[in-house]
Design a protein around this motif. Structure first.
Motif, mmCIF file in Angstrom:
data_model
loop_
_atom_site.group_PDB
_atom_site.id
_atom_site.type_symbol
_atom_site.label_atom_id
_atom_site.label_comp_id
_atom_site.label_asym_id
_atom_site.label_seq_id
_atom_site.Cartn_x
_atom_site.Cartn_y
_atom_site.Cartn_z
ATOM 1 N N LYS A 138 29.883 90.171 62.422
ATOM 2 C CA LYS A 138 28.956 89.283 61.713
ATOM 3 C C LYS A 138 28.350 89.947 60.484
ATOM 4 C CE LYS A 138 26.287 89.040 65.254
ATOM 5 N NZ LYS A 138 27.011 90.070 66.057
ATOM 6 N N SER A 139 27.838 91.173 60.667
ATOM 7 C CA SER A 139 27.153 91.827 59.540
ATOM 8 C C SER A 139 28.130 92.124 58.412
ATOM 9 C CB SER A 139 26.472 93.119 60.001
ATOM 10 O OG SER A 139 25.532 92.841 61.013
ATOM 11 N N SER A 140 29.377 92.461 58.775
ATOM 12 C CA SER A 140 30.390 92.732 57.746
ATOM 13 C C SER A 140 30.698 91.457 56.960
ATOM 14 C CB SER A 140 31.668 93.267 58.396
ATOM 15 O OG SER A 140 31.397 94.426 59.149
ATOM 16 N N VAL A 163 19.128 89.716 63.056
ATOM 17 C CA VAL A 163 18.073 89.957 64.052
ATOM 18 C C VAL A 163 17.817 91.459 64.182
ATOM 19 C CG1 VAL A 163 19.590 90.011 66.091
ATOM 20 C CG2 VAL A 163 17.214 89.262 66.320
ATOM 21 N N ASP A 164 18.833 92.273 63.923
ATOM 22 C CA ASP A 164 18.664 93.730 63.991
ATOM 23 C C ASP A 164 17.554 94.211 63.047
ATOM 24 O OD1 ASP A 164 20.745 93.785 65.743
ATOM 25 O OD2 ASP A 164 22.211 94.688 64.383
ATOM 26 N N ALA A 165 17.399 93.545 61.902
ATOM 27 C CA ALA A 165 16.373 93.964 60.936
ATOM 28 C C ALA A 165 14.981 93.751 61.518
ATOM 29 C CB ALA A 165 16.538 93.202 59.628
ATOM 30 N N VAL A 216 22.298 84.031 58.363
ATOM 31 C CA VAL A 216 21.661 84.506 59.594
ATOM 32 C C VAL A 216 22.727 85.142 60.477
ATOM 33 C CG1 VAL A 216 20.571 83.698 61.729
ATOM 34 C CG2 VAL A 216 19.774 82.865 59.518
ATOM 35 N N ASP A 217 22.392 86.267 61.072
ATOM 36 C CA ASP A 217 23.350 87.103 61.801
ATOM 37 C C ASP A 217 22.750 87.321 63.193
ATOM 38 O OD1 ASP A 217 24.557 89.475 62.766
ATOM 39 O OD2 ASP A 217 24.517 90.465 60.822
ATOM 40 N N TYR A 218 23.287 86.595 64.202
ATOM 41 C CA TYR A 218 22.563 86.506 65.482
ATOM 42 C C TYR A 218 23.535 86.373 66.651
ATOM 43 C CZ TYR A 218 18.471 85.164 68.328
ATOM 44 O OH TYR A 218 17.467 85.101 69.264
HETATM 45 MG MG LIG Z 1 25.295 93.327 63.027
#
Ligand SMILES: [Mg+2]
Ligand SMILES: Nc1ncnc2c1ncn2[C@@H]1O[C@H](COP(=O)(O)OP(=O)(O)O)[C@@H](O)[C@H]1O
Length: 192
Positions: free
Chosen positions: A22-24, A42-44, A89-91
């Motif tokens: 997702k983040s990539s 959400v990691d942030a 959004v990355d979740y």
């Molecule tokens: Mg990620």
């Protein structure tokens, strides 16, 4: 005087297990989309919480803190979009309440629900390689994360690069289904 948002932002909602990519993909989307999107993982939000005090919590307290962190993340997403910001959004929707809460707080917003899939074998390989995730975490999430039965766009990162997945997503934004996945899920899950 309140802030006059001319429009609400678009929310490209990436849902997939840990290590699915997702983040990539989010990083690539920010490079290729025509407007200045934000990447909101959400990691942030988790990284903003006091680390040492979190480590000292007992299991019950930790569960409560994590639940309100996630509920807060949903509302941060809504707030950013309501102020007119476009978001990726990355979740991980690894519990049903997370989806139900998102359906509630993102009501009225332009949400594109995007499934990011990856095979279990490749997830295990990536987890081992990156070394900062618990082995088996992604496999444990796999069934629940994709159990909701509706996406606007899907991609599979098992053998496709983040760049190509991002290009597919960008192209698909011109031909989104109606009604949108979040609107279908809202009427199935919340209005029954
Ligand atoms: Mg990620
Ligand atoms: N499409 C892909 N193909 C191969 N490896 C990938 C791909 N996407 C991500 N990875 C690798 O997998 C790991 C997790 O990727 P990341 O984007 O952080 O996943 P997530 O945000 O879903 O946890 C990283 O080491 C990354 O380099």
């Amino acid at each position: 005087m309140s802030f006059p948002a001319a429009r609400t932002g678009q929310v490209l909602f990436l849902n997939g297990t840990s290590s699915s990519g997702k983040s990539s993909i989010a990083g690539q989307l920010l490079l290729i989309l025509d407007r200045p999107f934000f990447h909101l993982p959400v990691d942030a939000i988790n990284a903003m919480r006091a680390r040492q005090r979190t480590l000292e919590l007992d299991p019950g307290e930790l569960a409560a803190v994590l639940a309100r962190t996630r509920a807060g993340f949903h509302r941060a997403v809504a707030g950013m979009a309501q102020a007119g910001n476009d978001l990726v959004v990355d979740y991980v929707l690894s519990e049903q309440w997370r989806l139900l809460d998102c359906l509630t707080v993102l009501s009225g917003l332009d949400v594109v629900f995007i499934g990011v899939r990856c095979s279990g074998q490749e997830l295990a390989r990536r987890e081992k390689e990156r070394g900062d995730r618990q082995p088996g975490q992604a496999a444990a999430q796999l069934r629940q994360v994709h159990s909701y039965g509706a996406y606007d766009i899907e991609c599979d990162t098992t053998a496709t690069s983040p760049r190509d997945c991002a290009l597919t997503i960008k192209q698909s934004l011109d031909q989104l289904p109606t009604p949108r996945a979040f609107d279908r899920l809202r009427s199935e899950c919340l209005l029954r």
